[in-house]
Write an enzyme that holds these catalytic residues in place. Structure first.
Site, PDB file in Angstrom:
ATOM      1  N   ARG A   1      19.077   6.357  14.481  1.00  0.00           N
ATOM      2  CA  ARG A   1      19.328   5.282  13.516  1.00  0.00           C
ATOM      3  C   ARG A   1      19.055   3.906  14.145  1.00  0.00           C
ATOM      4  O   ARG A   1      18.469   3.025  13.528  1.00  0.00           O
ATOM      5  CB  ARG A   1      20.805   5.406  13.107  1.00  0.00           C
TER       6      ARG A   1
ATOM      7  N   ASN B   1      13.066  -2.359  12.066  1.00  0.00           N
ATOM      8  CA  ASN B   1      13.120  -3.100  10.798  1.00  0.00           C
ATOM      9  C   ASN B   1      13.712  -4.489  10.960  1.00  0.00           C
ATOM     10  O   ASN B   1      13.215  -5.426  10.347  1.00  0.00           O
ATOM     11  CB  ASN B   1      13.840  -2.275   9.726  1.00  0.00           C
TER      12      ASN B   1
ATOM     13  N   GLN C   1       9.316 -11.920   9.395  1.00  0.00           N
ATOM     14  CA  GLN C   1       8.886 -12.278   8.037  1.00  0.00           C
ATOM     15  C   GLN C   1       9.777 -13.378   7.450  1.00  0.00           C
ATOM     16  O   GLN C   1       9.327 -14.159   6.601  1.00  0.00           O
ATOM     17  CB  GLN C   1       8.814 -11.024   7.161  1.00  0.00           C
TER      18      GLN C   1
ATOM     19  N   ASP D   1      20.818   1.938  -7.863  1.00  0.00           N
ATOM     20  CA  ASP D   1      22.086   2.682  -7.890  1.00  0.00           C
ATOM     21  C   ASP D   1      22.834   2.402  -9.201  1.00  0.00           C
ATOM     22  O   ASP D   1      23.431   3.298  -9.799  1.00  0.00           O
ATOM     23  CB  ASP D   1      22.950   2.264  -6.687  1.00  0.00           C
TER      24      ASP D   1
ATOM     25  N   HIS E   1      23.792  -0.266   0.006  1.00  0.00           N
ATOM     26  CA  HIS E   1      22.849   0.702  -0.581  1.00  0.00           C
ATOM     27  C   HIS E   1      22.758   1.882   0.388  1.00  0.00           C
ATOM     28  O   HIS E   1      21.791   2.035   1.134  1.00  0.00           O
ATOM     29  CB  HIS E   1      21.468   0.073  -0.804  1.00  0.00           C
TER      30      HIS E   1
ATOM     31  N   GLY F   1       5.157   0.229  -3.637  1.00  0.00           N
ATOM     32  CA  GLY F   1       4.167  -0.805  -3.936  1.00  0.00           C
ATOM     33  C   GLY F   1       3.197  -0.354  -5.016  1.00  0.00           C
ATOM     34  O   GLY F   1       2.895  -1.103  -5.951  1.00  0.00           O
TER      35      GLY F   1
ATOM     36  N   GLY G   1       8.343  -1.710   5.423  1.00  0.00           N
ATOM     37  CA  GLY G   1       9.273  -1.417   6.497  1.00  0.00           C
ATOM     38  C   GLY G   1       8.821  -0.202   7.265  1.00  0.00           C
ATOM     39  O   GLY G   1       7.815   0.429   6.911  1.00  0.00           O
TER      40      GLY G   1
ATOM     41  N   ALA H   1       0.825  -1.219   0.000  1.00  0.00           N
ATOM     42  CA  ALA H   1       0.000   0.000   0.000  1.00  0.00           C
ATOM     43  C   ALA H   1       0.855   1.264   0.000  1.00  0.00           C
ATOM     44  O   ALA H   1       0.321   2.372  -0.071  1.00  0.00           O
ATOM     45  CB  ALA H   1      -0.925   0.002   1.220  1.00  0.00           C
TER      46      ALA H   1
HETATM   47  P1  NAD Z   1       6.168   3.824   2.208  1.00  0.00           P
HETATM   48  O1  NAD Z   1       6.248   4.291   3.634  1.00  0.00           O
HETATM   49  O2  NAD Z   1       5.365   4.600   1.201  1.00  0.00           O
HETATM   50  O3  NAD Z   1       5.598   2.331   2.204  1.00  0.00           O
HETATM   51  C1  NAD Z   1       6.017   1.360   3.106  1.00  0.00           C
HETATM   52  C2  NAD Z   1       4.832   0.437   3.346  1.00  0.00           C
HETATM   53  O4  NAD Z   1       5.273  -0.605   4.199  1.00  0.00           O
HETATM   54  C3  NAD Z   1       3.670   1.142   4.052  1.00  0.00           C
HETATM   55  O5  NAD Z   1       2.460   0.909   3.339  1.00  0.00           O
HETATM   56  C4  NAD Z   1       3.653   0.477   5.420  1.00  0.00           C
HETATM   57  O6  NAD Z   1       2.339   0.396   5.993  1.00  0.00           O
HETATM   58  C5  NAD Z   1       4.212  -0.897   5.084  1.00  0.00           C
HETATM   59  N1  NAD Z   1       4.724  -1.660   6.224  1.00  0.00           N
HETATM   60  C6  NAD Z   1       5.277  -1.205   7.380  1.00  0.00           C
HETATM   61  N2  NAD Z   1       5.561  -2.228   8.185  1.00  0.00           N
HETATM   62  C7  NAD Z   1       5.208  -3.356   7.519  1.00  0.00           C
HETATM   63  C8  NAD Z   1       5.242  -4.745   7.845  1.00  0.00           C
HETATM   64  N3  NAD Z   1       5.701  -5.163   9.029  1.00  0.00           N
HETATM   65  N4  NAD Z   1       4.787  -5.625   6.923  1.00  0.00           N
HETATM   66  C9  NAD Z   1       4.282  -5.198   5.749  1.00  0.00           C
HETATM   67  N5  NAD Z   1       4.212  -3.904   5.391  1.00  0.00           N
HETATM   68  C10 NAD Z   1       4.670  -3.001   6.272  1.00  0.00           C
HETATM   69  O7  NAD Z   1       7.658   3.636   1.734  1.00  0.00           O
HETATM   70  P2  NAD Z   1       8.207   3.455   0.238  1.00  0.00           P
HETATM   71  O8  NAD Z   1       8.535   4.796  -0.316  1.00  0.00           O
HETATM   72  O9  NAD Z   1       7.328   2.552  -0.531  1.00  0.00           O
HETATM   73  O10 NAD Z   1       9.620   2.769   0.541  1.00  0.00           O
HETATM   74  C11 NAD Z   1       9.670   1.474   1.086  1.00  0.00           C
HETATM   75  C12 NAD Z   1      11.067   1.135   1.555  1.00  0.00           C
HETATM   76  O11 NAD Z   1      11.945   1.057   0.447  1.00  0.00           O
HETATM   77  C13 NAD Z   1      11.688   2.171   2.499  1.00  0.00           C
HETATM   78  O12 NAD Z   1      12.412   1.457   3.502  1.00  0.00           O
HETATM   79  C14 NAD Z   1      12.654   2.926   1.607  1.00  0.00           C
HETATM   80  O13 NAD Z   1      13.687   3.514   2.352  1.00  0.00           O
HETATM   81  C15 NAD Z   1      13.145   1.802   0.732  1.00  0.00           C
HETATM   82  N6  NAD Z   1      13.766   2.176  -0.545  1.00  0.00           N
HETATM   83  C16 NAD Z   1      14.795   1.391  -0.966  1.00  0.00           C
HETATM   84  C17 NAD Z   1      15.395   1.653  -2.185  1.00  0.00           C
HETATM   85  C18 NAD Z   1      16.508   0.784  -2.693  1.00  0.00           C
HETATM   86  O14 NAD Z   1      17.041   1.081  -3.778  1.00  0.00           O
HETATM   87  N7  NAD Z   1      16.926  -0.278  -2.019  1.00  0.00           N
HETATM   88  C19 NAD Z   1      14.946   2.718  -2.968  1.00  0.00           C
HETATM   89  C20 NAD Z   1      13.892   3.496  -2.510  1.00  0.00           C
HETATM   90  C21 NAD Z   1      13.294   3.205  -1.284  1.00  0.00           C
HETATM   91  C1  LMR Z   2      16.921   5.702  -2.522  1.00  0.00           C
HETATM   92  O1  LMR Z   2      18.032   5.265  -2.831  1.00  0.00           O
HETATM   93  O2  LMR Z   2      16.240   6.406  -3.294  1.00  0.00           O
HETATM   94  C2  LMR Z   2      16.349   5.392  -1.143  1.00  0.00           C
HETATM   95  O3  LMR Z   2      17.028   4.318  -0.577  1.00  0.00           O
HETATM   96  C3  LMR Z   2      16.397   6.611  -0.297  1.00  0.00           C
HETATM   97  C4  LMR Z   2      15.776   6.413   1.056  1.00  0.00           C
HETATM   98  O4  LMR Z   2      16.434   6.804   2.056  1.00  0.00           O
HETATM   99  O5  LMR Z   2      14.661   5.885   1.156  1.00  0.00           O
END
Ligand code: NAD
Ligand code: LMR
Length: 357
Positions: A99, A106, A113, A160, A188, A18, A90, A14
């Protein structure tokens, strides 16, 4: 004959990533235009209504490949029978949180999970962790799902990698699809090392080294690296939200290459007729590298990266498996950067364990 559907789990479905990711999967961007899918979407109870709204939109979009949708807040139902798990859910960092507080939330999510996936996912389920801290969440998932083979657990650094391709393409004014073999090493995070020492661009005269074409080592060793390292923060500053469409697209690239293979992705190099690529004289039968991509995977000690970390390496994929590209030369500048990001990951690992004890 029509293929059997593949069950794909998206946690945090959601949320913003997603919302961008599930239509891509349902359209065949992740697994191919001939691969039916059943989507499993998990979120937490406060997001249940929004999750149901996403399910309604998936129905309304009438995707021909989408053979079913499970939208649930029950982790067991979500994980049951899944072949691919994309872990986006997350806990985001909130004002006033340290931090360690974010890490603590998380890692406990990824610990629980992990057990659900281990018990209920299909055998040989492939797992991609997107949620931050992505490498360390993936490591915790691996540790608490010991029966899932470590080769099946990965984290996303393809975003990246794609960012690095994009920066080179903009700088040289060439098609991004003509740039290949950049590498993201490590975490990352802002300590990642985007490395162009082996990257090339396809030109009418064959593959040419990025270093030769850019001809500006100060930019490649400075601004290019920091731009890629800090791109996530720059997106947050511009959008007031973190990257979503590019993250979703990168998650599709990661799984597609893992399952279907990297382009010309051979881990057995092939001797072919040289067209002058890499300045190898034309007219010889010569062994050239294929295209590799970056994936966060369990370190086996390659390139003297400590074993036991989830670390981003260059990989080839074939027959549903990845292999770390071996034998690349690492100069002194790169060595320091590979070690620095490994140190950060070791510290994160220790912090994650301290949160769980
Ligand atoms: P978001 O907050 O819009 O969505 C996160 C969703 O996770 C929310 O809907 C929340 O309710 C849900 N959630 C929380 N706890 C949960 C659980 N225990 N089980 C299932 N769902 C749960 O965030 P987003 O913008 O979609 O980003 C998601 C994650 O991805 C963040 O941690 C962000 O930092 C990370 N991210 C990683 C990268 C990458 O390249 N690795 C890039 C962008 C974002
Ligand atoms: C990104 O690389 O865009 C994300 O990991 C940034 C963030 O902190 O969610």
């Amino acid at each position: 004959m029509a293929k059997d559907p593949v069950r794909v789990l998206v946690t945090g479905a959601a949320g913003q990533i997603g919302y961008a990711l599930v239509p891509m999967i349902a359209r065949g961007v992740m697994l191919g235009a001939d691969q039916p899918v059943i989507l499993h979407m998990l979120d937490i109870p406060p997001a249940a209504e929004a999750l149901n709204g996403v399910k309604m939109e998936l129905v309304d979009a009438a995707f021909p490949l989408l053979k079913g949708v499970v939208a649930t807040t029950d982790v067991v139902e979500a994980c049951t029978g899944v072949n691919i798990a994309v872990m986006v859910g997350g806990f985001p960092r909130k004002e006033g949180m340290e931090r360690k507080d974010v890490m603590s939330k998380n890692v406990s999510i990824y610990k629980s999970q992990a057990s659900a996936l281990e018990k209920h996912a299909a055998a040989n389920c492939k797992v991609l962790v997107v949620a931050n801290p992505a490498n360390t969440n993936a490591l915790i998932l691996k540790e608490f799902a010991p029966s899932i083979p470590e080769k099946n657990i990965s984290c996303l650094t393809r975003l990246d990698h794609n960012r690095a391709l994009g920066q080179i393409s903009e700088r040289l004014n060439v098609q991004v699809s003509d740039v290949k073999n950049v590498i993201i090493w490590g975490n990352h995070s802002s300590t990642q090392y985007p490395d162009v020492n082996h990257a090339t661009v396809r030109t009418p005269a064959g593959e040419k080294a990025v270093r030769e074409l850019v001809a500006d080592d100060a930019w490649l060793n400075g601004e290019f690296i920091t731009t890629v390292q800090q791109r996530g923060a720059a997106i947050i500053k511009a959008r007031k939200l973190s990257s979503a469409l590019s993250a979703a697209s990168a998650a599709c690239d990661h799984i597609r290459d893992w399952v279907l293979g990297t382009p010309e992705g051979t881990w057995v190099s092939m001797g072919v007729y040289s067209d002058g690529s890499y300045n190898v004289p034309a007219g010889l039968i010569y062994s050239f590298p294929g295209t590799w991509v970056s994936m966060g995977v369990y370190s086996d000690g390659s390139y003297n990266v400590p074993a036991g970390l989830i670390y981003s390496f260059p990989v080839y994929c074939q027959n549903g498996e990845w292999k770390i590209v071996q034998g690349l030369s690492i100069d002194e500048f790169s060595r320091k950067k590979l070690d620095l990001t490994a140190e950060e990951l070791s510290e994160e690992k220790a912090l994650a364990y301290s949160c769980l004890s």
